[in-house]
Every structure is written in structure tokens, then in C-alpha cells.
Design a protein around this motif. Structure first.
Motif, PDB file in Angstrom:
ATOM      1  N   TRP A  37     132.999  29.520 -10.028  1.00 57.72           N
ATOM      2  CA  TRP A  37     133.535  29.028  -8.762  1.00 57.72           C
ATOM      3  C   TRP A  37     135.055  29.005  -8.798  1.00 57.72           C
ATOM      4  CZ3 TRP A  37     136.840  25.259  -7.119  1.00 57.72           C
ATOM      5  CH2 TRP A  37     136.814  24.938  -5.752  1.00 57.72           C
ATOM      6  N   SER A  38     135.660  29.312  -7.684  1.00 60.33           N
ATOM      7  CA  SER A  38     137.088  29.136  -7.444  1.00 60.33           C
ATOM      8  C   SER A  38     137.239  28.969  -5.941  1.00 60.33           C
ATOM      9  CB  SER A  38     137.895  30.348  -7.933  1.00 60.33           C
ATOM     10  OG  SER A  38     137.649  31.480  -7.121  1.00 60.33           O
ATOM     11  N   ASP A  93     132.819  24.651 -12.765  1.00 62.10           N
ATOM     12  CA  ASP A  93     132.074  24.820 -11.527  1.00 62.10           C
ATOM     13  C   ASP A  93     131.576  26.256 -11.408  1.00 62.10           C
ATOM     14  OD1 ASP A  93     132.922  22.238 -11.153  1.00 62.10           O
ATOM     15  OD2 ASP A  93     133.493  22.532  -9.059  1.00 62.10           O
ATOM     16  N   GLN A 135     124.818  33.937 -11.587  1.00 63.80           N
ATOM     17  CA  GLN A 135     125.711  32.784 -11.635  1.00 63.80           C
ATOM     18  C   GLN A 135     127.135  33.329 -11.638  1.00 63.80           C
ATOM     19  OE1 GLN A 135     125.611  29.226 -14.587  1.00 63.80           O
ATOM     20  NE2 GLN A 135     127.052  30.692 -15.484  1.00 63.80           N
ATOM     21  N   GLN A 136     127.939  32.900 -10.696  1.00 62.67           N
ATOM     22  CA  GLN A 136     129.337  33.322 -10.626  1.00 62.67           C
ATOM     23  C   GLN A 136     130.230  32.106 -10.804  1.00 62.67           C
ATOM     24  OE1 GLN A 136     130.045  36.484 -10.440  1.00 62.67           O
ATOM     25  NE2 GLN A 136     128.047  37.291  -9.867  1.00 62.67           N
ATOM     26  N   LEU A 183     128.875  29.063  -8.916  1.00 58.44           N
ATOM     27  CA  LEU A 183     128.104  29.367  -7.716  1.00 58.44           C
ATOM     28  C   LEU A 183     126.781  29.974  -8.162  1.00 58.44           C
ATOM     29  CD1 LEU A 183     130.899  30.942  -5.502  1.00 58.44           C
ATOM     30  CD2 LEU A 183     129.710  28.786  -5.031  1.00 58.44           C
ATOM     31  N   ASP A 225     134.683  30.728  -3.345  1.00 62.94           N
ATOM     32  CA  ASP A 225     133.964  29.887  -2.391  1.00 62.94           C
ATOM     33  C   ASP A 225     134.195  30.388  -0.965  1.00 62.94           C
ATOM     34  OD1 ASP A 225     133.866  27.373  -0.493  1.00 62.94           O
ATOM     35  OD2 ASP A 225     132.689  26.827  -2.266  1.00 62.94           O
ATOM     36  N   HIS A 255     126.772  25.311  -5.018  1.00 63.31           N
ATOM     37  CA  HIS A 255     127.976  25.037  -5.802  1.00 63.31           C
ATOM     38  C   HIS A 255     127.628  23.879  -6.743  1.00 63.31           C
ATOM     39  CE1 HIS A 255     132.387  23.329  -5.754  1.00 63.31           C
ATOM     40  NE2 HIS A 255     131.993  23.710  -6.958  1.00 63.31           N
ATOM     41  N   GLN A 302     128.289  21.986 -10.943  1.00 63.21           N
ATOM     42  CA  GLN A 302     129.146  21.846 -12.123  1.00 63.21           C
ATOM     43  C   GLN A 302     128.256  21.733 -13.360  1.00 63.21           C
ATOM     44  OE1 GLN A 302     131.530  18.174 -13.378  1.00 63.21           O
ATOM     45  NE2 GLN A 302     133.149  19.515 -12.558  1.00 63.21           N
TER      46      GLN A 302
END
Length: 234
Positions: free
Chosen positions: A159-160, A133, A156-157, A135, A164, A68, A70
Motif C-alpha cells: 500500500w501507498s 500496509d 497482495q500489493q 492491498l 490506493d 486495505h 496492516q
């Protein structure tokens, strides 16, 4: 059904789907049953509709680490220096701040850098991901601390909290002693026709990582969507 044969639960069926999709079988789970879908859907189509459970499970299963992070800086790589770039995509060099290491044994610093392919809009620009952010499904680059290599160019996904939680659930399942068997290939396919036109049964016998028995059965009935089921035997 023999007593030593078990049907995989829904969650387990979903987790082996990425392996089957990679083999070109194109399966998905609908209403607790395995169903057919379009084979070989392009990554752009997946990106447009968002990652499915099977998409994320496939990435998590093949990644040495899940991070995870940023995004802090992003810079476009010249297309001439981006071999294998898909049409409609651009390759970008990203520098990011580490937020958490969800899984992985390799050392990871506070800053990471990696290359990622992002879809471009009609103006030739990607979505603005700076300060957002993400993942990352990746592996460490030997001898180059702080650099990551994504397991696929688009691994690359965004993030939420929901993404998560889903990734953590998948990672927990993958390391569980009861984790579903990993499918490595198809050993044999056979078809037995029924008494009516369009009626029959297809059986696919699968090669597994631990050499246990596993198979997929597809029941065909005229005018009815194919019904999929899977079995494994230790």
C-alpha cells in the motif's frame, strides 16, 4: 469508420488489457497506442518491476473484495504443504488488521487471515512486511469468517497513497455505466498482406461478455513497430 463504432479511450483500453494478456496476446499501452510486449512474462518479473496499471486492473476486476490491511503476523508454510509454489517463492500465513474495505459485499471483521506467496532473497527470506500496509485482492472463504483467499497466490500489493488512489480510480471505472466491455476470448484472427514485404494488417475479432462487437487491428509496416488499435460497437 461507421458512426456506430467507437474507439476505446486510453483508460478503457488499459482496463481490458489484463483480459487480453490472460489470452496470451501480451499487450501494453505506449503513447496512447496499443503495442506488443513479451508474452507470458513470469510473475517474478512483474514483482521485480512493480505492478503495472494492467496488473492492478486485472486483479481488481477479478476480486470480490479489495482490502486495505496492516500486516501483524507472518509465518512460513512448509514447502511440502504449498502445492503449486513457484521457484524462488515461499508461502506464508498472514494475519492482518483491517484498515478499510475498498470494495466488497461480504462481511469483514477487524482481523483477516490469508495465504500469500512472496519472493525470497538469496538468504531464502522474504522482504519484511510486518507492520506494513498492504492491498489485498481477494474473495471471502465461505463458512470461515475472517479468512480471505487471494485471487492469485501473489495478489497482495504494498500500500501507498499513490497505489490506493490508483486502485480506487480503477474500481470506480469498473462499476461505471460506461465501463469498457469485458473481453472473454478471441473468436477469429485474420491477416491481410500488403503490397510490400512485411506490410499487412492483422484483425482479431473478440468475444465479449455482452455479445457486442469488438476487435483489435494491428497495422504492420516494414521497419516500423506494429501499430495497435481497438474498436467496439454496442
Amino acid at each position: 469508420m461507421p458512426s456506430n463504432t467507437r474507439c476505446l479511450p486510453l483508460g478503457a483500453s488499459r482496463l481490458i488489457l489484463p483480459n487480453l494478456i490472460a489470452l496470451g496476446l501480451g499487450l501494453t499501452v505506449t503513447g496512447g497506442a496499443l503495442q506488443a510486449q513479451t508474452v507470458g512474462a513470469p510473475e517474478s518479473a512483474i514483482a521485480a518491476s512493480g505492478p503495472t496499471f494492467a496488473d492492478v486492473a486485472g486483479l481488481a476486476d477479478s476480486a470480490g473484495m479489495v482490502v486495505h490491511a496492516q500486516v501483524r503476523k507472518i509465518a512460513r508454510v512448509d514447502d511440502a504443504r504449498a502445492p503449486g509454489l513457484a521457484p524462488g517463492y515461499g508461502r506464508f500465513y498472514v494475519q492482518a488488521q483491517t484498515v478499510a474495505l475498498l470494495v466488497g459485499s461480504a462481511p469483514l471483521g477487524a482481523q483477516v487471515a490469508y495465504l500469500v506467496d512472496l519472493p525470497l532473497n538469496e538468504r531464502g527470506k522474504p522482504d519484511n512486511i510486518k507492520k506494513r500496509d498492504v492491498l489485498l485482492f481477494a474473495r471471502a472463504v465461505p463458512g470461515r469468517p475472517g479468512e480471505l483467499q487471494l485471487v492469485t497466490p501473489t495478489a497482495q500489493q504494498m500500500w501507498s497513497p499513490e497505489a490506493d488512489a490508483r486502485v480506487r480510480q480503477i474500481l470506480t471505472t469498473l462499476v461505471s455505466p460506461n465501463a469498457p466491455v469485458k473481453i472473454e476470448g478471441v473468436r477469429e484472427i485474420m491477416y491481410v498482406p500488403g503490397n510490400l514485404a512485411g506490410q499487412g494488417e492483422t484483425q482479431m475479432f473478440l468475444k465479449t461478455a455482452n455479445n457486442s462487437a469488438a476487435s483489435i487491428t494491428v497495422h504492420h509496416e516494414p521497419g516500423v513497430p506494429a501499430s495497435w488499435g481497438c474498436r467496439s460497437r454496442n
